[in-house]
Motif scaffolding. Sequence first.
Motif, short mmCIF file in Angstrom:
data_model
loop_
_atom_site.label_atom_id
_atom_site.label_comp_id
_atom_site.label_asym_id
_atom_site.label_seq_id
_atom_site.Cartn_x
_atom_site.Cartn_y
_atom_site.Cartn_z
N VAL A 156 68.90 -32.95 19.81
CA VAL A 156 69.32 -31.69 20.46
C VAL A 156 69.15 -31.82 21.98
CG1 VAL A 156 68.83 -29.23 20.70
CG2 VAL A 156 68.75 -30.30 18.44
N MET A 157 68.01 -32.33 22.42
CA MET A 157 67.68 -32.39 23.83
C MET A 157 68.51 -33.41 24.59
SD MET A 157 63.60 -32.23 23.07
CE MET A 157 63.09 -33.01 24.60
N VAL B 236 66.70 -24.67 17.83
CA VAL B 236 67.65 -25.26 18.78
C VAL B 236 67.69 -24.42 20.07
CG1 VAL B 236 70.08 -25.79 19.20
CG2 VAL B 236 69.03 -26.36 16.99
N ALA B 237 67.72 -23.10 19.92
CA ALA B 237 67.75 -22.22 21.09
C ALA B 237 66.50 -22.41 21.95
CB ALA B 237 67.89 -20.77 20.65
N GLU B 238 65.35 -22.56 21.29
CA GLU B 238 64.11 -22.77 22.03
C GLU B 238 64.15 -24.08 22.81
OE1 GLU B 238 59.34 -22.74 21.04
OE2 GLU B 238 60.68 -23.84 19.70
N VAL C 142 63.87 -24.32 26.86
CA VAL C 142 62.74 -24.98 27.50
C VAL C 142 63.15 -26.23 28.27
CG1 VAL C 142 60.55 -26.17 27.09
CG2 VAL C 142 61.08 -24.05 25.84
N PHE C 143 64.00 -27.03 27.63
CA PHE C 143 64.35 -28.33 28.22
C PHE C 143 65.70 -28.34 28.89
CE2 PHE C 143 61.32 -29.19 24.76
CZ PHE C 143 60.36 -29.89 25.47
N GLY C 144 66.44 -27.24 28.77
CA GLY C 144 67.76 -27.21 29.35
C GLY C 144 68.68 -28.14 28.60
#
Length: 212
Positions: free
Chosen positions: A122-123, A202-204, A208-210
């Motif tokens: 995801v990130m 996923v939203a979190e 947090v990480f953009g």
Amino acid sequence: MSAENKLREEIARLSKSLFDRGFSVGSAGNISAAVEDGILMTPTNSCLGFLDPARISKLDRAGNHVSGDKPSKEVFLHRAFYETRPQAGAVVHLHSTFATALSCLADTDPDDCVPPLTPYVVMRVGKVKLLPYVKPGDERMGDMIRALGGRHAAVLLANHGPVVSGWDIASAVYAAEELEETAKLLVLLRDAPKRLLTAENVAELNAVFGGY
């Protein structure tokens, strides 16, 4: 050493690392990186394990071949990422085994072909789109990527392999590696019940990480 020559060395170093670890074989795959006055790109029919930095192709911003060996025939898909994602500093196209396997499976979701199995996919990669098959080097590759309007940092080319963009050459390579390892997990877990990250998870991560 100039910034461009340093980037040429970095392309060769990271390309060899990918080749040595089996992310590309033979003359498969191509890599590009943006410079101030154009794009550096691995030459056509070159092996990622044995690149000569001085012979890496250079194109101007209009896509004209300026110097070095003839560029990869898949220059169209690279240029399409730079045109639609201004933040892109590099593009990595591989024929890595498990990501390519996903691109061949009939039940792969074309709108989300790499579901959120781990936080790092995801990130580093985001949602991956599967694009229809066209022959390698077909200019329609670029048209299909431009049609996405810059909404995806990575795609899978059906029956062909992954294309991943990133802020710079290192982040693009790391994202391509993350995509391949996640694809491997998905293939290994194909027939097993899977626990995916939730939409909230996923939203979190995105908050947090953009995201690239």
